[in-house]
Design a protein around this motif. Sequence first.
Motif, PDB file in Angstrom:
ATOM      1  N   THR A 133       0.833  -1.205   0.000  1.00  0.00           N
ATOM      2  CA  THR A 133       0.000   0.000   0.000  1.00  0.00           C
ATOM      3  C   THR A 133       0.865   1.251   0.000  1.00  0.00           C
ATOM      4  N   GLN A 188       2.509   1.517  -3.562  1.00  0.00           N
ATOM      5  CA  GLN A 188       1.593   1.889  -4.639  1.00  0.00           C
ATOM      6  C   GLN A 188       1.090   3.320  -4.496  1.00  0.00           C
ATOM      7  N   THR A 189       0.681   3.703  -3.293  1.00  0.00           N
ATOM      8  CA  THR A 189       0.120   5.047  -3.118  1.00  0.00           C
ATOM      9  C   THR A 189       1.202   6.122  -3.224  1.00  0.00           C
ATOM     10  N   VAL A 218      -5.155  -4.071  -7.547  1.00  0.00           N
ATOM     11  CA  VAL A 218      -5.659  -2.871  -8.224  1.00  0.00           C
ATOM     12  C   VAL A 218      -6.175  -1.831  -7.234  1.00  0.00           C
ATOM     13  N   ASP A 219      -6.435  -2.232  -5.999  1.00  0.00           N
ATOM     14  CA  ASP A 219      -6.926  -1.286  -5.002  1.00  0.00           C
ATOM     15  C   ASP A 219      -6.322  -1.632  -3.642  1.00  0.00           C
ATOM     16  N   ALA A 236      -6.268  -0.097  -0.935  1.00  0.00           N
ATOM     17  CA  ALA A 236      -7.105   0.266   0.205  1.00  0.00           C
ATOM     18  C   ALA A 236      -8.042  -0.869   0.604  1.00  0.00           C
ATOM     19  N   ALA A 237      -8.355  -1.762  -0.342  1.00  0.00           N
ATOM     20  CA  ALA A 237      -9.291  -2.855  -0.067  1.00  0.00           C
ATOM     21  C   ALA A 237      -8.603  -4.161   0.306  1.00  0.00           C
ATOM     22  N   VAL A 248     -12.615  -8.453  -9.537  1.00  0.00           N
ATOM     23  CA  VAL A 248     -11.914  -7.814  -8.428  1.00  0.00           C
ATOM     24  C   VAL A 248     -12.559  -8.230  -7.109  1.00  0.00           C
ATOM     25  N   ASP A 251     -11.674  -7.920  -2.971  1.00  0.00           N
ATOM     26  CA  ASP A 251     -10.816  -7.348  -1.924  1.00  0.00           C
ATOM     27  C   ASP A 251      -9.596  -6.633  -2.500  1.00  0.00           C
ATOM     28  N   GLY A 252      -9.807  -5.903  -3.575  1.00  0.00           N
ATOM     29  CA  GLY A 252      -8.720  -5.136  -4.157  1.00  0.00           C
ATOM     30  C   GLY A 252      -7.778  -5.923  -5.044  1.00  0.00           C
ATOM     31  N   GLY A 255     -10.087   0.231   3.666  1.00  0.00           N
ATOM     32  CA  GLY A 255     -11.165   1.003   3.079  1.00  0.00           C
ATOM     33  C   GLY A 255     -11.156   2.464   3.458  1.00  0.00           C
TER      34      GLY A 255
END
Length: 654
Positions: free
Chosen positions: A303, A306-307, A353-354, A356-357, A395, A397-398, A569
Amino acid sequence: MAGNLLNIGKTGLFAAQVGLSTTGHNIANANVAGYSRQTIVQATGIAQNYGYGFVGSGTEVDQIKRYSDSFLNGQVRSAQTQVSSLNAFYAQISQVDNLLSDTTSGLSPALQDFFKGVQDMASNPSSAASRQAVLSNGESLVARFQGINDRLTEIRQGVNSEITAKVGVINSYAQQIGELNDKIAQLTTGSGAEPNDLMDARDQLIADLNKEVKTTVTRGNNNSLTVAIGSGQPLVVGNKAFQLAATTSPTDLSRVQVGLVTGSNVTVLADSALSGGELGGLMEFRSGTLDRTQNSLGRVAITLAQTFNAQHRLGIDSAGNPGGDFFTVGVPVVGRNINNAVGSTTDVKAAIVDPAALTQSDYRVSYDGSNYTVTRLADNKPFTVTPFPQTDPQVIDGVAFTVTGSASAGDSFLVRPTINGASDFSMKINERNSIAAAAPISTSVPLSNKGTGTISEGNIDASYLTPGNALTAPVNLTVGGTPAALSGFPAGQAVTVTTNGVPTTYPAGTPSIPFTAGANYNFGGVNLKFAGTPVAGDTFTVSPNSNGTADNRNARLLGGLQTKPILDGGKATYQSAYAELVSFVGNKTREVQVNSQAGDTLLKQVTAAQQDVSGVNLDEEATNLLKYQQAYQAAGKVMQMASTLFDTVLSISR
């Protein structure tokens, strides 16, 4: 009568002798582990009818009784296997707790130092020293992530080694119990007498086995015992001992699992099937704590990477070039089950792909003959892959799951999205001038404007990076009309105006966009806000930024990521997510420690109750020695008296 009296004395003498031998045997074995005290059980000899009444014929030893209570033995085994499991669990988890909670070697200090460096650079973006500090702190952060992960990997390898060793010990105990079952059954058949010492030895082996893994004991014919382990897997049936094998997981070759050997095949047992004992404690620690810890650490690393990369790409470096990736991002690990059908062509890919999830769980992708199912292993929640064949990745859980090919029923894959997040976390840039501290756009207001209108410094979002959206020349926005409106937006881009959270999109080429103070204007990924009251003819300019050295706008946004809730989230920051991991491990460590202490107390209580029945009391045995000694002497006196009477009868006849 004299002959009968002599026989009565002889039986009493023999019984007392057996009693002395049994008592001496108890005393000699008082300190032998697993020994159960023994005592003789006497019965009255068969009396003879002489007409005037029945005259006794003495005594006989009916049996040598072994004091062993199966109920109490079961209680001791139950308490012992729990204590052994908790002790093994605690020995491992305490290492993880010490590693994560250390205020100097933990992750929190490295995170704080890194973002402090970013914020210092934002205060002085043109300083080479502050930029170099960001790189140095980044390297330290990378080293901390990888160092913690390496230690967790060492603990995992240690667990693998211990599991392998435990399997060997369990097999040895099983073989010995099976051999003793055979001997005891042979000695019991026909005579009906019980070989007490062999039975004690077998019970002790079972007790030792129970420390390694939970055992369930069932009595069979001829005093044989059937021993099952864990959730009911048979280990010893009569004289046959089954064997366990330490084998690699079919979906993760770095993971040692336990299998049951049946012929030439090894059936891998689920970790939950081997509960209790030190083996069960190791299994529970690995699946319940170690996996979650390493996944959670990897989740924070992925996380963060990526962020931070996403924001870094929205800036420009000292030379005005677009920012690239700052960190290397770990990718999910997909393990194909080696037992999948030979003709299966299924392939599973996973991509994050996410972030946060993301969860802390692993996932199993399986095919039941009709549908592909993704199961979240943390709570066994299934997700059906639909439609199939897929038009787009699904998708969950991200994580985007892509399933292709054809499979046979029973085929499966293990997907671990974050397990390598910390080990693959590394620096992608190594030049201080490559740090994208500046924003790629700049705004300005001409001094010739007559109104009080102002424009924000501007920022961009990810859509600015879409080919064709980036500014290549200044955009001049002119105020005109009544009420005020803006014109001059790029002809090929739609404009979205968001007022009080409500967006309104104007199609590309709209000649005039209403002016609203405080609203956000977005075109091609450029975000602007206006304030004040402009007048007709006023202009605002948005240009490509040519000053990448002194600008700190993107550096400020990079520093702001430290306190931005992103994980879970949008509920947790990097540090709070790590703090949750430290708290989980610390609470679990304390829980195991407290339960272990309570288990020790219970074990002492049930062991004391068992020893009250089975243990040798030397004071009691000393009393028995005196009792049987006196009985022996008295029986000898009876025989002496019989001999005297017989001599008297013989003298009369002479």
